[in-house]
Structures are given as structure tokens and as C-alpha cells.
Write a protein that holds these residues in place. Sequence first.
Motif, PDB file in Angstrom:
ATOM      1  N   THR A  38      -0.537   5.070  -2.589  1.00  0.00           N
ATOM      2  CA  THR A  38      -1.928   3.964  -2.473  1.00  0.00           C
ATOM      3  C   THR A  38      -2.247   3.724  -1.248  1.00  0.00           C
ATOM      4  O   THR A  38      -1.411   2.943  -0.602  1.00  0.00           O
ATOM      5  N   LEU A  39      -3.623   3.590  -0.989  1.00  0.00           N
ATOM      6  CA  LEU A  39      -3.894   3.269  -0.081  1.00  0.00           C
ATOM      7  C   LEU A  39      -4.163   1.643  -0.421  1.00  0.00           C
ATOM      8  O   LEU A  39      -4.901   1.056  -1.670  1.00  0.00           O
ATOM      9  N   ARG A  40      -3.554   0.691   0.434  1.00  0.00           N
ATOM     10  CA  ARG A  40      -3.948  -1.024  -0.316  1.00  0.00           C
ATOM     11  C   ARG A  40      -4.781  -0.895   2.133  1.00  0.00           C
ATOM     12  O   ARG A  40      -4.440  -1.535   2.976  1.00  0.00           O
ATOM     13  N   GLU A  41      -5.714  -1.405   0.951  1.00  0.00           N
ATOM     14  CA  GLU A  41      -7.365  -1.134   2.167  1.00  0.00           C
ATOM     15  C   GLU A  41      -6.930  -2.658   2.822  1.00  0.00           C
ATOM     16  O   GLU A  41      -6.780  -2.871   4.779  1.00  0.00           O
ATOM     17  N   ALA A  42      -6.874  -4.174   1.585  1.00  0.00           N
ATOM     18  CA  ALA A  42      -6.182  -4.957   2.222  1.00  0.00           C
ATOM     19  C   ALA A  42      -5.429  -5.599   4.098  1.00  0.00           C
ATOM     20  O   ALA A  42      -5.468  -5.626   4.797  1.00  0.00           O
ATOM     21  N   ARG A  43      -4.442  -4.027   3.453  1.00  0.00           N
ATOM     22  CA  ARG A  43      -3.535  -4.009   4.875  1.00  0.00           C
ATOM     23  C   ARG A  43      -3.725  -3.370   6.087  1.00  0.00           C
ATOM     24  O   ARG A  43      -2.579  -3.327   6.443  1.00  0.00           O
ATOM     25  N   GLN A  44      -4.297  -2.725   5.311  1.00  0.00           N
ATOM     26  CA  GLN A  44      -4.810  -1.268   6.402  1.00  0.00           C
ATOM     27  C   GLN A  44      -3.047  -0.170   6.567  1.00  0.00           C
ATOM     28  O   GLN A  44      -3.081   0.353   7.254  1.00  0.00           O
ATOM     29  N   SER A  45      -2.897  -0.155   5.087  1.00  0.00           N
ATOM     30  CA  SER A  45      -1.581   0.190   4.863  1.00  0.00           C
ATOM     31  C   SER A  45      -1.853   1.469   3.878  1.00  0.00           C
ATOM     32  O   SER A  45      -2.115   1.081   2.807  1.00  0.00           O
ATOM     33  N   TRP A  46      -1.047   2.462   3.358  1.00  0.00           N
ATOM     34  CA  TRP A  46      -0.525   3.341   3.320  1.00  0.00           C
ATOM     35  C   TRP A  46       0.614   2.433   1.952  1.00  0.00           C
ATOM     36  O   TRP A  46       1.475   2.658   3.078  1.00  0.00           O
TER      37      TRP A  46
END
Length: 132
Positions: A38-46
Motif C-alpha cells: 500500500t502506498l500511503r500518500e499522505a505519509r509519503q510511505s509504503w
Amino acid sequence: MTSALLGGIHHLAIIASDYPASRRFYHEILGLPILAETLREARQSWKLDLALPDGSQIELFSFPAPPARADRPEACGLRHLAFKVTALEPVLAHLAACDIEVEPIRVDELTGCRFTFFADPDGLPLELVEQR
């Protein structure tokens, strides 16, 4: 207390400095199946969920500029992650073929089990424990 409160380990979370390198290491080299990515865009995190044969999981995360962890061998906190294997030699041969350095095999003086250490791309100590 007559019974354990805890039922086992559900997951272990690891933050990688180089997500593609760690993803390749845990999925392709160690062969852990991917449950979800999952790409967690709000956290700039995979976030990568990987399965272990006993039902537990490794959660691999990426974050922008994670802080460094203390690297002293006996620093307080989680020391290493140990994986059970039925035989060390086939795993060691696979790791060698993937250019992964492994320490010499040792024997635990208390259990008599053979074990060795290697590291993930960020230097996280990983142990292989032979369970026959």
C-alpha cells in the motif's frame, strides 16, 4: 497465572531506508510472500505486508528521512530477529548465491541448536536458528 495472556507474535514492523532494496531482500531473496502493498500518500510511505509460514507477518515501511537507530551491539531495545529453519546449509547456500554475507555457524551452549547471523539492507541483524 495459569495461562499465557499472549497468543504469539502477530507482526514485526521494520522501517527501511531504501524501500526497493528491502522489498527485494525480504520478498525475492528471503522468499516471503506479499500479502498487501500500500502506498500511503499522505505519509509519503509504503507499507508492505509479508507472510511467514506460521501465520505471523513482517510489515515493511518506508518513511522520508527516518532517524538513525543506535548501532551499539548491546543497545537497549530489540536486538535481532530470528527465523526458524529446518537446515542451515540450504539457506546459507541460497544467501551466498545472492551475495549475502553470513557469519560462521555457531552452536548455542544452552540449547545445542546451530545458528548464524546475517543482515538486511539496513544492517538489521537477522538470525537463522536450526530447529531439527
